[in-house]
Design an enzyme around this catalytic site. Structure first.
Site, PDB file in Angstrom:
ATOM      1  CE  LYS A  54      -1.833   3.114   1.943  1.00 56.45           C
ATOM      2  NZ  LYS A  54      -1.663   4.513   1.439  1.00 56.45           N
ATOM      3  CD  GLU A 107      12.817   1.433  10.137  1.00 57.78           C
ATOM      4  OE1 GLU A 107      13.212   2.428  10.788  1.00 57.78           O
ATOM      5  OE2 GLU A 107      13.385   0.331  10.184  1.00 57.78           O
ATOM      6  CB  CYS A 128      12.536   9.679   9.052  1.00 56.48           C
ATOM      7  SG  CYS A 128      13.635   8.685   8.031  1.00 56.48           S
ATOM      8  CD  GLU A 185       9.065  13.475  11.778  1.00 55.09           C
ATOM      9  OE1 GLU A 185       7.903  13.042  11.745  1.00 55.09           O
ATOM     10  OE2 GLU A 185      10.048  12.806  11.400  1.00 55.09           O
TER      11      GLU A 185
HETATM   12  P1  NAD Z   1       1.807   8.846   7.273  1.00 57.67           P
HETATM   13  O1  NAD Z   1       1.981   8.110   8.544  1.00 57.67           O
HETATM   14  O2  NAD Z   1       0.754   9.891   7.196  1.00 57.67           O
HETATM   15  O3  NAD Z   1       1.510   7.848   6.076  1.00 57.67           O
HETATM   16  C1  NAD Z   1       2.352   6.761   5.764  1.00 57.67           C
HETATM   17  C2  NAD Z   1       1.553   5.689   5.049  1.00 57.67           C
HETATM   18  O4  NAD Z   1       0.577   5.173   5.965  1.00 57.67           O
HETATM   19  C3  NAD Z   1       0.774   6.211   3.835  1.00 57.67           C
HETATM   20  O5  NAD Z   1       0.801   5.225   2.819  1.00 57.67           O
HETATM   21  C4  NAD Z   1      -0.627   6.366   4.384  1.00 57.67           C
HETATM   22  O6  NAD Z   1      -1.633   6.283   3.391  1.00 57.67           O
HETATM   23  C5  NAD Z   1      -0.693   5.188   5.362  1.00 57.67           C
HETATM   24  N1  NAD Z   1      -1.718   5.309   6.416  1.00 57.67           N
HETATM   25  C6  NAD Z   1      -2.261   6.432   6.938  1.00 57.67           C
HETATM   26  N2  NAD Z   1      -3.209   6.111   7.860  1.00 57.67           N
HETATM   27  C7  NAD Z   1      -3.253   4.758   7.918  1.00 57.67           C
HETATM   28  C8  NAD Z   1      -4.038   3.820   8.667  1.00 57.67           C
HETATM   29  N3  NAD Z   1      -4.977   4.220   9.537  1.00 57.67           N
HETATM   30  N4  NAD Z   1      -3.814   2.503   8.487  1.00 57.67           N
HETATM   31  C9  NAD Z   1      -2.874   2.080   7.620  1.00 57.67           C
HETATM   32  N5  NAD Z   1      -2.130   2.906   6.857  1.00 57.67           N
HETATM   33  C10 NAD Z   1      -2.301   4.245   7.013  1.00 57.67           C
HETATM   34  O7  NAD Z   1       3.261   9.448   6.920  1.00 57.67           O
HETATM   35  P2  NAD Z   1       3.665  10.366   5.707  1.00 57.67           P
HETATM   36  O8  NAD Z   1       3.150  11.750   5.998  1.00 57.67           O
HETATM   37  O9  NAD Z   1       3.325   9.729   4.418  1.00 57.67           O
HETATM   38  O10 NAD Z   1       5.260  10.351   5.842  1.00 57.67           O
HETATM   39  C11 NAD Z   1       5.966  11.189   6.702  1.00 57.67           C
HETATM   40  C12 NAD Z   1       6.319  10.478   7.998  1.00 57.67           C
HETATM   41  O11 NAD Z   1       7.067   9.309   7.720  1.00 57.67           O
HETATM   42  C13 NAD Z   1       7.209  11.311   8.898  1.00 57.67           C
HETATM   43  O12 NAD Z   1       6.765  11.213  10.237  1.00 57.67           O
HETATM   44  C14 NAD Z   1       8.563  10.663   8.766  1.00 57.67           C
HETATM   45  O13 NAD Z   1       9.429  10.862   9.842  1.00 57.67           O
HETATM   46  C15 NAD Z   1       8.215   9.249   8.562  1.00 57.67           C
HETATM   47  N6  NAD Z   1       9.322   8.546   7.899  1.00 57.67           N
HETATM   48  C16 NAD Z   1      10.075   7.648   8.599  1.00 57.67           C
HETATM   49  C17 NAD Z   1      11.148   7.015   7.991  1.00 57.67           C
HETATM   50  C18 NAD Z   1      12.010   6.024   8.726  1.00 57.67           C
HETATM   51  O14 NAD Z   1      12.687   5.238   8.055  1.00 57.67           O
HETATM   52  N7  NAD Z   1      12.022   5.994  10.023  1.00 57.67           N
HETATM   53  C19 NAD Z   1      11.441   7.293   6.669  1.00 57.67           C
HETATM   54  C20 NAD Z   1      10.661   8.211   5.979  1.00 57.67           C
HETATM   55  C21 NAD Z   1       9.592   8.815   6.612  1.00 57.67           C
END
Ligand code: NAD
Length: 474
Positions: free
Chosen positions: A169, A244, A278, A378
């Site tokens: 997804k 992550e 991140c 963040e």
């Molecule tokens: P997000 O958590 O909003 O979304 C991530 C994914 O989760 C998307 O595909 C989204 O559609 C899905 N999602 C959202 N709600 C969900 C639910 N209820 N159930 C299942 N899936 C769901 O994050 P984002 O805004 O896309 O990305 C930014 C975040 O990602 C930041 O907090 C960043 O720090 C983190 N990030 C972490 C790493 C790492 O390796 N630690 C790397 C990149 C980004």
């Protein structure tokens, strides 16, 4: 205008049951550049069924067979580097240098999974028991918008290396990158059902994956809030979970550091991926005795950072991915001032001369403390906070006084001293005088930055369940 109409299930591009269309934007111009048709719960269920049906055969493939398939994936993805680069610049707005890395990383990370698989020990002896590491089953792989293609390829290659099948997804906001990856993987000719890709909303397709009894494992990269939610949603079906998540990483500038020399690393760490990373080093910890000197060098250096057109070679910082993200970053710049921090560079509004696009001024706060929201939350944009410390122990205490623990950077003249400090920092990765990446080492976070690890043998292990065979000669 690109229309992405299909999702990928059981070896075929198919029309989703879901009817909703989602707009894709160019964040540099704010224009709508395409639309993606989103899948729904039915589509997620079909994909899970296909992955479940493909699992018995795939889980029994040999190491050599998996390596062959992974090399085919690598070749197909590497051939798409140019297209990926274009999608990353247009759909996401990464500055060209970063965009190049993001376009090559998807193939590189598959090669890294192959490297880990080649030497992975699937069996070992523990006393009288033979311990066999067996694939857990269908893996649900959920990715964020920053570096979507790279995260898809990393998670998928690792899951397949372990013998799992997958339902992906991806972020609905990065559908052009997803489409390129899906076409390449299709060309690679994997057995039907081994991987499936369903574009869709998190709370629809993601939710179905999180709750479905036939998904054994979730690997998620995204925000800490969604990560926490996935742990609770997956508990009913006892899902294995790798998360992550976010970060608020410290950069510790030790008191013997040469500020002119280290400043490029400090700012590159902070403004990495336009601040939408991140691992970004967003809290800069500086000895109070040399604060004024640091501020002067930092102010000059930030003035050299260009926020603007990602295609221009002079650009260091591209746009925020969406209006929502732009507004969120602007809000934090307001919050920092209201909290009493001093703006050393940047501030609210677009950089001078830019009238469209979700661009943010490279922003540096100083005279801040670690309790302020700009130091604790963040922001996910090019907004950094300088915090003064008294001595080394204080620097370590401030570095660790956070809910996060993904990454840290230690800068100083003596390697031995830097290492002593690094050992006391609660973070999954601590870099010393470098920003280089080591793909053979585990990657992941302490505390709210995640659960478990990706990369190398740690990454493969996360898709396996140990089974102990204890036998008697009879
Ligand atoms: P997000 O958590 O909003 O979304 C991530 C994914 O989760 C998307 O595909 C989204 O559609 C899905 N999602 C959202 N709600 C969900 C639910 N209820 N159930 C299942 N899936 C769901 O994050 P984002 O805004 O896309 O990305 C930014 C975040 O990602 C930041 O907090 C960043 O720090 C983190 N990030 C972490 C790493 C790492 O390796 N630690 C790397 C990149 C980004």
């Amino acid at each position: 205008m690109q229309r992405i109409e299909h999702i990928y299930i059981n070896g075929e591009f198919v029309t989703p049951h879901g009817q909703e269309w989602f707009d894709l934007h160019n964040p540099s111009t704010e224009e709508v550049i395409g639309q993606v048709r989103l899948g729904d719960e039915h589509d997620a269920q079909r994909a899970i069924l296909a992955a479940k049906a493909a699992f018995p055969a795939w889980s029994r493939t040999s190491r050599e067979e998996r390596i062959q398939v992974l090399w085919r994936m690598h070749k197909a993805i590497a051939a798409r580097e140019g297209e990926l680069m274009e999608a990353i610049l247009t759909e996401y707005g990464a500055p060209a240098a970063r965009g190049r890395w993001m376009a090559t990383y998807p193939a590189d990370v598959i090669a890294q999974a192959i490297d880990a698989l080649e030497s992975f020990a699937f069996e070992e002896q523990a006393g009288s028991a033979k311990v066999i590491l067996t694939p857990v089953g269908v893996a649900g792989l959920i990715t964020p918008w920053n570096s979507n293609a790279g995260f898809i390829c990393n998670k998928l290659a690792t899951a397949l290396a372990a013998g799992c099948t997958a339902v992906i997804k991806p972020s609905e906001m990065s559908a052009i990158q997803t489409q390129i990856v899906a076409e390449a993987l299709h060309e690679a000719g994997l057995p039907p059902g081994v991987f499936n890709i369903v574009n869709g909303r998190g709370d629809v397709v993601g939710e179905e994956i999180a709750r479905h009894p036939d998904v054994a494992k979730i690997s998620f990269t995204g925000s800490s809030a969604v990560g926490q939610y996935l742990v609770s949603a997956g508990a009913a079906t006892m899902k294995r979970v790798t998360l992550e998540l976010g970060g608020k990483s410290p950069t510790l500038v030790l008191d013997d550091a040469d500020f002119q020399e280290i400043m490029p690393l400090v700012l590159q760490a902070g403004f990495l991926n336009s601040g939408q990373a991140c691992i970004a080093g967003t809290r800069i910890l500086v000895p109070r005795s040399r604060l004024a000197e640091f501020e002067a060098v930092a102010k000059d250096a930030v003035a050299q950072f260009r926020s603007g057109d990602p295609r221009s070679v002079d650009t260091d910082i591209g746009p925020m991915v969406s209006r929502k993200q732009w507004e969120r970053v602007q809000n934090y710049i307001r919050i920092g001032q209201e909290e009493g921090a001093t703006l050393l560079a940047g501030g609210e509004g677009r950089p001078e001369g830019l009238h469209a696009g979700w661009f943010v001024k490279p922003t540096l706060f100083t005279q801040a403390n670690n309790q302020m929201r700009i130091a604790r939350e963040e922001i996910f944009g090019p907004v950094l906070t300088i915090i003064a410390y008294e001595d080394e122990a204080d620097a370590i205490a401030i570095a660790n006084d956070t809910n996060y623990g993904l990454s840290a950077l230690v800068l100083g003249k003596s390697l031995a001293r830097c290492e002593r400090v690094a050992r006391q920092i609660d973070a999954g990765r601590v870099l010393i005088n470098t920003l280089s990446h080591e793909p053979r080492a585990p990657f992941g976070g302490f505390k709210h930055s995640g659960l478990g690890r990706e990369m190398g043998r740690w990454g493969i292990s996360a898709y396996l369940e140990p089974k102990a065979l204890v036998a008697s000669a009879g």
